[in-house]
Scaffold this motif. Sequence first.
Motif, PDB file in Angstrom:
ATOM      1  N   GLU A 125      -7.603  48.440 -63.303  1.00 30.73           N
ATOM      2  CA  GLU A 125      -7.019  49.596 -62.612  1.00 30.73           C
ATOM      3  C   GLU A 125      -7.487  50.913 -63.229  1.00 30.73           C
ATOM      4  N   GLY A 151      -0.478  50.215 -62.967  1.00 27.21           N
ATOM      5  CA  GLY A 151       0.523  50.149 -61.897  1.00 27.21           C
ATOM      6  C   GLY A 151       0.024  50.531 -60.520  1.00 27.21           C
ATOM      7  N   GLU A 152      -1.267  50.918 -60.386  1.00 32.77           N
ATOM      8  CA  GLU A 152      -1.702  51.403 -59.069  1.00 32.77           C
ATOM      9  C   GLU A 152      -1.738  50.280 -58.028  1.00 32.77           C
ATOM     10  N   MET A 175       0.373  47.784 -57.743  1.00 35.25           N
ATOM     11  CA  MET A 175       1.735  47.580 -57.235  1.00 35.25           C
ATOM     12  C   MET A 175       2.180  48.754 -56.371  1.00 35.25           C
ATOM     13  N   THR A 176       1.732  49.957 -56.724  1.00 36.27           N
ATOM     14  CA  THR A 176       2.084  51.137 -55.917  1.00 36.27           C
ATOM     15  C   THR A 176       1.450  51.029 -54.529  1.00 36.27           C
ATOM     16  N   ALA A 177       0.165  50.667 -54.490  1.00 36.51           N
ATOM     17  CA  ALA A 177      -0.539  50.537 -53.206  1.00 36.51           C
ATOM     18  C   ALA A 177       0.155  49.496 -52.337  1.00 36.51           C
ATOM     19  N   ARG A 178       0.593  48.419 -52.975  1.00 31.67           N
ATOM     20  CA  ARG A 178       1.270  47.339 -52.251  1.00 31.67           C
ATOM     21  C   ARG A 178       2.624  47.823 -51.718  1.00 31.67           C
ATOM     22  N   ALA A 179       3.353  48.568 -52.554  1.00 34.20           N
ATOM     23  CA  ALA A 179       4.684  49.033 -52.145  1.00 34.20           C
ATOM     24  C   ALA A 179       4.598  49.971 -50.938  1.00 34.20           C
ATOM     25  N   ILE A 180       3.561  50.822 -50.927  1.00 38.15           N
ATOM     26  CA  ILE A 180       3.398  51.769 -49.818  1.00 38.15           C
ATOM     27  C   ILE A 180       3.192  51.003 -48.507  1.00 38.15           C
ATOM     28  N   GLY A 191      10.887  52.009 -50.826  1.00 36.78           N
ATOM     29  CA  GLY A 191      10.792  52.229 -52.267  1.00 36.78           C
ATOM     30  C   GLY A 191      12.068  51.888 -53.011  1.00 36.78           C
TER      31      GLY A 191
END
Length: 373
Positions: free
Chosen positions: A13, A17-18, A20-25, A135
């Motif tokens: 990465e 954490g990017e 997991m962030t991309a996935r959450a969005i 979120g």
Amino acid sequence: GMDAIDGTPENKERAVGEAMTARAIALNYYQGLGPPDLCCLSKVFVRAWLPVDVSNLPIGYYHWVLGVDCSCPAAVSTYFDALLRSQHKAQWYASGEYKVLKATFCIYNAFQKVDVRCEANFPGNVRTYCVDGSGKVSDVVSEELWSQAFLCSLLRAQQKPPPLPNIKILPPLPLNLENKFVELVKIFFWEGAKLSFPGEDSKEEGNHLLASIFKEFCTANRRPDLGVSFFSSVTPRKPALAAHEAQMLMLAGETARALEVLAAAIDNDESNALLRQAQAEVYLAQGLHAQAIGSAEAAVQRDGSLVRPWLILAAAYTAMQAHDMGLAVLNQAPMPPLHPPPLIGLPKPLESTGAPAAEDACGLLVPETPAPG
């Protein structure tokens, strides 16, 4: 490299954490069964002569995986342990080595459109939580939420893997997971319509992704008995499911019984095109071409958008040497659109350990949030 895990290529990465962030969005916008399970690790380089070194910041790594036993948090911890044991060990003369600080395993629950996550700190504790598309994070993960996520994971493991960089595919399910899979299919079967793609015809209750993957599972594992007993238990509520039951009976070599089951279901549900299609399928397999044509025509009259009955008609006419009719039918057949769902919720790939990353494997961090549907 020194940061690699043997046997598990990972993506590195830019910022921890990017992935997991991309996935959450993207959680609200995934289609069908959603993305494969995602495993994220943060590692830090520990110098041999300075046990506590503040200058080194953790680095994030991730890989996708299909077929991990994620039936419960303890099973996920077992996977984490296997990764930690395979983390590259430094030679005695090296300047230091990478240590894993934290691991997070994300399982997409396509029934509820949430991500169920299991996080372990080393040394330390294991925490489970779930995240939704807005979120919101909740530490309450009910047994139902986890079971549905596990079932989705098992379903994804039985489908063609998406073209992602560094996706790890484990061998087919061991027997204990197979039994668990059958059990979960029974529990959540009537919620299966939630797993269909937008625009896919899910007005047929019961004739959904869950039913077709279960049917493929019984076929691939040569277990028609399992399919027959399951589908015969759900047909009373939904006669259209007799189409699946008949296919399982055919697989078991019980053609006459398959035709009986279909005839009874057609009596119950005159207007159903899928039942006629299934009947045509049985006749065609038996070489009864005239009957196959009769049933396939009945299916087409009831629903002209189904592709399969047209193909059965073409095959039956051709087998009867009526080649011109066969071609005429093929020209009328509707062509299904062949577009795989777009891959979303991926970070831009940076570089990868232990394996070359795919050429620009969809470099999109979902720049603008797509409209649902």
